[in-house]
Scaffold this motif. Sequence first.
Motif, mmCIF file in Angstrom:
data_model
loop_
_atom_site.group_PDB
_atom_site.id
_atom_site.type_symbol
_atom_site.label_atom_id
_atom_site.label_comp_id
_atom_site.label_asym_id
_atom_site.label_seq_id
_atom_site.Cartn_x
_atom_site.Cartn_y
_atom_site.Cartn_z
ATOM 1 N N ASN A 274 0.822 -1.228 0.000
ATOM 2 C CA ASN A 274 0.000 0.000 0.000
ATOM 3 C C ASN A 274 0.846 1.264 0.000
ATOM 4 O O ASN A 274 0.583 2.197 0.767
ATOM 5 C CB ASN A 274 -0.915 0.040 1.233
ATOM 6 C CG ASN A 274 -2.040 -0.950 1.108
ATOM 7 O OD1 ASN A 274 -2.672 -1.036 0.045
ATOM 8 N ND2 ASN A 274 -2.273 -1.715 2.155
ATOM 9 N N LEU A 275 1.866 1.310 -0.848
ATOM 10 C CA LEU A 275 2.755 2.475 -0.834
ATOM 11 C C LEU A 275 2.172 3.663 -1.588
ATOM 12 O O LEU A 275 2.634 4.788 -1.421
ATOM 13 C CB LEU A 275 4.131 2.094 -1.425
ATOM 14 C CG LEU A 275 4.871 0.973 -0.693
ATOM 15 C CD1 LEU A 275 6.217 0.672 -1.343
ATOM 16 C CD2 LEU A 275 5.076 1.334 0.780
ATOM 17 N N VAL A 276 1.216 3.397 -2.448
ATOM 18 C CA VAL A 276 0.481 4.479 -3.134
ATOM 19 C C VAL A 276 -0.996 4.072 -3.140
ATOM 20 O O VAL A 276 -1.317 2.893 -2.960
ATOM 21 C CB VAL A 276 0.969 4.703 -4.599
ATOM 22 C CG1 VAL A 276 2.439 5.107 -4.651
ATOM 23 C CG2 VAL A 276 0.721 3.470 -5.461
ATOM 24 N N PRO A 277 -1.906 5.026 -3.366
ATOM 25 C CA PRO A 277 -3.326 4.665 -3.404
ATOM 26 C C PRO A 277 -3.635 3.697 -4.546
ATOM 27 O O PRO A 277 -2.938 3.682 -5.568
ATOM 28 C CB PRO A 277 -4.032 6.008 -3.650
ATOM 29 C CG PRO A 277 -3.028 7.066 -3.351
ATOM 30 C CD PRO A 277 -1.675 6.468 -3.564
ATOM 31 N N GLU A 278 -4.681 2.912 -4.364
ATOM 32 C CA GLU A 278 -5.034 1.895 -5.362
ATOM 33 C C GLU A 278 -5.216 2.492 -6.753
ATOM 34 O O GLU A 278 -4.769 1.930 -7.754
ATOM 35 C CB GLU A 278 -6.317 1.161 -4.937
ATOM 36 C CG GLU A 278 -6.780 0.177 -5.990
ATOM 37 C CD GLU A 278 -7.859 -0.782 -5.526
ATOM 38 O OE1 GLU A 278 -8.108 -0.880 -4.313
ATOM 39 O OE2 GLU A 278 -8.437 -1.440 -6.400
ATOM 40 N N GLU A 279 -5.868 3.654 -6.828
ATOM 41 C CA GLU A 279 -6.109 4.213 -8.173
ATOM 42 C C GLU A 279 -4.787 4.525 -8.884
ATOM 43 O O GLU A 279 -4.705 4.477 -10.102
ATOM 44 C CB GLU A 279 -7.015 5.447 -8.112
ATOM 45 C CG GLU A 279 -6.370 6.661 -7.481
ATOM 46 C CD GLU A 279 -7.333 7.400 -6.552
ATOM 47 O OE1 GLU A 279 -7.953 6.739 -5.699
ATOM 48 O OE2 GLU A 279 -7.449 8.615 -6.691
ATOM 49 N N THR A 280 -3.760 4.818 -8.089
ATOM 50 C CA THR A 280 -2.451 5.135 -8.686
ATOM 51 C C THR A 280 -1.811 3.880 -9.274
ATOM 52 O O THR A 280 -1.353 3.886 -10.420
ATOM 53 C CB THR A 280 -1.521 5.769 -7.630
ATOM 54 O OG1 THR A 280 -2.162 6.913 -7.100
ATOM 55 C CG2 THR A 280 -0.179 6.157 -8.236
#
Length: 334
Positions: free
Chosen positions: A201-207
Motif C-alpha cells: 500500500n505504498l500508493v493509493p489503489e487508483e495510482t
Amino acid sequence: MARKNGKDGKGAGSEKSAGRDKAAETQPQAAWLDHPPSFAGWARSAIAGTGTAPSLSPHLHPVLPPAAPGIVTVEPGQSVNLAAIDPDATGGLEKAAAKAELDAQRTRIKGFQEKLYAEHRRSLLVVFQAIDTGGKDGTIRNVLEGVNPQGCRVWSFKVPSAEELDQDFLWRYHLRTPGRGLIGVFNRSHYEDVLVVRVKNLVPEETWRERYGIINDFERLLTVSGTVILKFFLHISKDEQKERLEARLADPEKHWKFDPADLVERKSWDAYQTAFNDALARCSTPYAPWHVVPANRKWARNVMVARTIADTLEAMDPRFPEPRKGLDGIKVPD
Ligand code: AMP
Ligand code: MG
C-alpha cells in the motif's frame, strides 16, 4: 508448445482461477486492449510479421519465436492463475543433459550478442521478476556467463531513493533501458511499482491501477524504438521458498543473502501471488508478452531462460555491418 494454456480460452493456469481478487475481476483485462483497435491490430501484425504498418521495419520488429518448452507464455487478454502452473516442470529436460544444454545455449547467446553489438541498431531488454529467493540473481549469473560485459548492462532495482521518488515512477527504469547494440537486464523492474507497491500500500489503489496501462505504453515506446523486450517471471512454490530461506540460514557462505525482511514478506505470499497474477495478465501484450518460467529446479530454469533468449536473438537476426568500401587497397604504414 510454449503457449501451453493459450488454447482453452480461459487463461494461463485457468483451472483454479477462482482465487483472483474481486476488485481485479471488475477491471478490464489487459489494458493494451484499451488502445484504439488500430493499435492492437497493428502490434499483433507487426509481431506476427504479417502487417505493413508504415513506421515498422521488419528488421526492427522480428517475429518473436515461441518460448522454450516448459515455459508458459501469457496470451494477451488472458487471465492468469499462478497456482495452476506447476513450478516443478522441466520442459522435458533431464538433469543429466542440462549442463551441456546450458553451455550450448550460452554459446549461441554469445555469438548473437557480438553481432548485435557490432550492428548497433537494436537492443534487447530482459526483465526478471520473482518473489524473494525466486532465483533472479542465479539465473542472471548462469545464463549470461560468457557474454561480453561491454555489451551487457545489468541493473538491480532496490527501494527507490529520495531522488527517484521525486520523479515519475518510470524515470529510474527509462534511464537504464539498453541503448543500441546492448543487452539490458533488469533484476526487478518497473513491475515493482504494481507489485511491492501494491502489496504494501505504498500508493493509493487508483495510482497503481493506472500504472498497468502506462507500463504497456512505455514498453510499446521501447518496442517501436527498436528494443525487443523479454519478460520472465520465475515461478517457485511456497515450500521451495522455505527451503531456500533455510539453506541461507544453514550455510555461513549464504548468510549475507539472508534478509530477515524476507520473512515478513513471506507472510504476504498470497497477496504477492494476486499481484503477480494481475500484472502478468494486464501487461502481457503482443509486443511484450510475459513468460512464466517454472523455477523450482534451477538447472531446468536456466536452460529454459537461456534457450528463449538465444532463440529471440536468433529471430532478431543481427548482422555485422557492411565492411567499408576500398579496404583492399589500404596499407598500414610502418
Ligand atoms: P533485493 O532484490 O533482495 O536486494 O531487495 C530489493 C528490495 O527493494 C525488495 O524488497 C523490493 O521489493 C524493493 N523494491 C524494489 N523496487 C521497489 C519499488 N519501486 N518500490 C518499493 N520497493 C521496491
Ligand atoms: Mg532479497
